[in-house]
Design an enzyme around this catalytic site. Structure first.
Site, short mmCIF file in Angstrom:
data_model
loop_
_atom_site.label_atom_id
_atom_site.label_comp_id
_atom_site.label_asym_id
_atom_site.label_seq_id
_atom_site.Cartn_x
_atom_site.Cartn_y
_atom_site.Cartn_z
N GLU A 1 0.83 -1.25 -0.19
CA GLU A 1 -0.10 0.03 0.10
C GLU A 1 0.73 1.04 0.11
OE1 GLU A 1 -2.71 -0.40 -0.86
OE2 GLU A 1 -4.12 -1.61 0.52
N HIS B 1 -7.09 -2.50 9.24
CA HIS B 1 -8.06 -3.57 9.21
C HIS B 1 -8.93 -3.82 10.28
CE1 HIS B 1 -6.00 -5.39 4.92
NE2 HIS B 1 -6.33 -4.24 5.00
ZN LIG Z 1 -5.09 -2.69 3.61
#
Ligand SMILES: [Zn+2]
Length: 222
Positions: free
Chosen positions: A82, A103
């Site tokens: 990411e 998350h």
């Molecule tokens: Zn993620």
């Protein structure tokens, strides 16, 4: 401590250690599991991001990956998949020094409904406005996801990523981590309130008053 600039020789070591401590704290609090989630921190001309695929408990300061704003790794290591949204947020937002992605359970649950979090509680203002927006779905690691995140973060310091998780920002890592905990807590309260009915939503005027008070007295006092 009072280091004058982020480029002081030992300040990068302090930041690397703080990233490890932050990642391990998120894991210990149950906001991230395994190697999910990641942290990015601005340096003078580059940034640090947590590495790909390494569980928080196994992280060490030297594993943090330095990248420049073209997306090139400086030194060694494989950055989090990411890294793009870390780069793009830090490049676009001069007010932001750190990016946290999780998350975590409740924020992610709401993100799976692709539902903005409305002003059901005054602390929504801690994220910079009267909603916490949720993006549409885009594949992890893509420029599309980064572009959607930047849009959802316009004028804000947090957003949900559709069917994925959340991002929280701060002037520094401490502030970004604090907002991460706040957003997850708000998501939990919203989720819980929704079990009993439709929460009352504060008006734009009510939220404007909260935001003015935060500016005057500092965020989150009360
Ligand atoms: Zn993620």
């Amino acid at each position: 401590m009072g280091h004058p600039a982020a480029s002081a020789p030992d300040s990068q070591e302090i930041l690397r250690s703080a990233m490890v401590v932050g990642a391990q704290r998120l894991s210990a609090l149950g906001l991230n599991r395994g190697s999910s989630g990641n942290i990015g921190v601005r340096l003078a001309q580059s940034f640090l991001v947590t590495p790909s695929g390494i569980p928080a408990e196994e992280l060490m300061p030297q594993m943090m990956v330095e990248m420049d704003f073209s997306g090139t790794v400086l030194g060694s290591g494989k950055p989090s998949s990411e890294w793009r949204f870390h780069r793009d947020i830090l490049a676009a937002r001069a007010d932001i020094g750190a990016v946290v992605h999780t998350h975590s359970r409740y924020a992610t649950s709401l993100a799976c409904l692709q539902r903005d979090i409305p002003a059901f509680h005054y602390m929504i203002a801690a994220a910079g406005g009267d909603t916490i927006r949720c993006t549409p779905y885009a594949l992890f690691g893509t420029q599309e996801l980064s572009d959607l995140a930047l849009q959802a973060l316009s004028g804000r310091k947090a957003c949900l990523l559709g069917n994925h998780g959340m991002i929280a920002l701060g002037a520094d890592l401490k502030a970004a981590l604090a907002l991460t905990l706040e957003v997850e807590s708000l998501a939990q309260h919203y989720w819980t309130a929704l079990q009993l009915g439709e929460p009352n939503i504060l008006s734009k005027q009510q939220m404007q008053t909260v935001m003015e008070k935060f500016e005057t007295y500092g965020q989150g006092k009360g």
